[in-house]
Design an enzyme around this catalytic site. Sequence first.
Site, PDB file in Angstrom:
ATOM      1  N   ASP A   6      -1.049  -6.047  -0.148  1.00 27.15           N
ATOM      2  CA  ASP A   6      -1.505  -5.426   1.098  1.00 27.15           C
ATOM      3  C   ASP A   6      -3.012  -5.212   1.090  1.00 27.15           C
ATOM      4  O   ASP A   6      -3.564  -4.674   0.111  1.00 27.15           O
ATOM      5  CB  ASP A   6      -0.857  -4.035   1.257  1.00 27.15           C
ATOM      6  CG  ASP A   6       0.427  -4.077   2.064  1.00 27.15           C
ATOM      7  OD1 ASP A   6       0.586  -4.995   2.893  1.00 27.15           O
ATOM      8  OD2 ASP A   6       1.271  -3.184   1.861  1.00 27.15           O
ATOM      9  N   GLU A  49      -1.597  -5.584   8.500  1.00 30.23           N
ATOM     10  CA  GLU A  49      -0.776  -4.996   9.563  1.00 30.23           C
ATOM     11  C   GLU A  49      -1.447  -5.200  10.916  1.00 30.23           C
ATOM     12  O   GLU A  49      -2.634  -4.912  11.080  1.00 30.23           O
ATOM     13  CB  GLU A  49      -0.603  -3.489   9.319  1.00 30.23           C
ATOM     14  CG  GLU A  49       0.181  -3.166   8.062  1.00 30.23           C
ATOM     15  CD  GLU A  49       0.407  -1.664   7.864  1.00 30.23           C
ATOM     16  OE1 GLU A  49       0.031  -0.867   8.756  1.00 30.23           O
ATOM     17  OE2 GLU A  49       0.949  -1.305   6.813  1.00 30.23           O
ATOM     18  N   ASP A  96       0.838  -1.202   0.000  1.00 29.53           N
ATOM     19  CA  ASP A  96       0.000   0.000   0.000  1.00 29.53           C
ATOM     20  C   ASP A  96       0.878   1.259   0.000  1.00 29.53           C
ATOM     21  O   ASP A  96       0.378   2.378  -0.039  1.00 29.53           O
ATOM     22  CB  ASP A  96      -1.008  -0.005   1.157  1.00 29.53           C
ATOM     23  CG  ASP A  96      -0.360  -0.118   2.514  1.00 29.53           C
ATOM     24  OD1 ASP A  96       0.884  -0.221   2.590  1.00 29.53           O
ATOM     25  OD2 ASP A  96      -1.094  -0.107   3.532  1.00 29.53           O
ATOM     26  N   SER A  97       2.221   1.049  -0.010  1.00 29.24           N
ATOM     27  CA  SER A  97       3.136   2.179  -0.245  1.00 29.24           C
ATOM     28  C   SER A  97       2.910   2.750  -1.645  1.00 29.24           C
ATOM     29  O   SER A  97       3.423   3.832  -1.963  1.00 29.24           O
ATOM     30  CB  SER A  97       4.594   1.734  -0.072  1.00 29.24           C
ATOM     31  OG  SER A  97       4.856   0.560  -0.813  1.00 29.24           O
ATOM     32  N   GLU A 157       9.051  -4.385  10.556  1.00 29.83           N
ATOM     33  CA  GLU A 157       9.486  -3.085  10.026  1.00 29.83           C
ATOM     34  C   GLU A 157      10.049  -2.200  11.121  1.00 29.83           C
ATOM     35  O   GLU A 157       9.410  -1.972  12.160  1.00 29.83           O
ATOM     36  CB  GLU A 157       8.289  -2.389   9.329  1.00 29.83           C
ATOM     37  CG  GLU A 157       8.687  -1.037   8.745  1.00 29.83           C
ATOM     38  CD  GLU A 157       7.704  -0.480   7.729  1.00 29.83           C
ATOM     39  OE1 GLU A 157       6.736  -1.177   7.357  1.00 29.83           O
ATOM     40  OE2 GLU A 157       7.911   0.681   7.302  1.00 29.83           O
ATOM     41  N   LYS A 198      -1.402  -9.391   2.781  1.00 25.04           N
ATOM     42  CA  LYS A 198      -0.668  -8.963   3.985  1.00 25.04           C
ATOM     43  C   LYS A 198      -1.537  -8.008   4.786  1.00 25.04           C
ATOM     44  O   LYS A 198      -2.199  -7.142   4.217  1.00 25.04           O
ATOM     45  CB  LYS A 198       0.653  -8.297   3.601  1.00 25.04           C
ATOM     46  CG  LYS A 198       1.413  -7.743   4.812  1.00 25.04           C
ATOM     47  CD  LYS A 198       2.859  -7.442   4.499  1.00 25.04           C
ATOM     48  CE  LYS A 198       3.129  -6.123   3.847  1.00 25.04           C
ATOM     49  NZ  LYS A 198       2.695  -4.925   4.600  1.00 25.04           N
TER      50      LYS A 198
HETATM   51  O1  KIV Z   1       3.605  -1.163   1.646  1.00 27.54           O
HETATM   52  C1  KIV Z   1       4.786  -1.506   1.704  1.00 27.54           C
HETATM   53  O2  KIV Z   1       5.619  -1.184   0.842  1.00 27.54           O
HETATM   54  C2  KIV Z   1       5.198  -2.340   2.822  1.00 27.54           C
HETATM   55  C3  KIV Z   1       6.664  -2.644   2.948  1.00 27.54           C
HETATM   56  C4  KIV Z   1       7.393  -1.457   3.425  1.00 27.54           C
HETATM   57  C5  KIV Z   1       6.909  -3.824   3.814  1.00 27.54           C
HETATM   58  O3  KIV Z   1       4.397  -2.753   3.596  1.00 27.54           O
END
Ligand code: KIV
Length: 271
Positions: free
Chosen positions: A90, A122, A51-52, A189, A120
Amino acid sequence: MSVHKEVKRVTVHVVQAMKMRDEKISMLTAYDYSMAKILDAAGIDVLLVGDSASNVMAGHETTLPITLDQMIYHASSVVRGVKRALIVVDLPFGTYQGNSKKALNSAIRIMKESGAHAVKLEGGKEIEDSIKRILSAGVPVMGHLGLTPQSIYKFGTYTVRAKEEEEAKNLIKDAKHLEKLGCFALVLEKIPAALAKKVSESINIPTIGIGGGADTDGQVLVTHDLLGITKDFHPRFLRRYLELFDLIKDSVEQYIKDVKSGDFPNKNEQY
Ligand code: KIV
């Protein structure tokens, strides 16, 4: 007879076996077809449609604004570019916290509409109902502890997490809990290297570190940071392998000059 060489896909089992034989796992982010194709050709083990994308692709300050539809768009583009890597996506903010039915629907949409292989989430114990329900549908889940950017407004800053004993103890507890629930791997992280090592030694599922030192079972970076496309981000854990921002800028400046001067296109570049 097929003319295509069979490519052996990386699965969640392959990744788990890599930990067992002490082989480090390489993971990078990908958000689009062309970049995913390059990273896969290079032999990356795991691609994370993170989600980055909210920061890197859309220019938002945090990961919170990105939507499930946008994540599915990015994930399906990545899937089309990849032959070998395991693709993890994510679940974006607001699509799984506090409502396990919604979490399952979100995970199913990602799996069905993108063709990715795992999701994924969090968090630790507080999201266990969502994790359980997603796993019960046969969808592999990767956990994510330590600095969890979807909770940035709770933390207040992006500084190193779990430096104090209490938070470190809770993190180890959460890691063991995620393993027990059935997560196949865990991102750690921005936590102290000694803690990341302890967690990695305490559980049998692979840990993938970002800012967690050398003793996690694998490493992940945001591809745009590694390639130097994002220029103004300099955390200590980041190793830049290229200054792509400058290389692209120089090339485009040259192109502009060539267009303005009439040098481009030349006789060989026309019909
Ligand atoms: O969204 C992302 O890029 C991440 C990584 C930094 C692990 O969750």
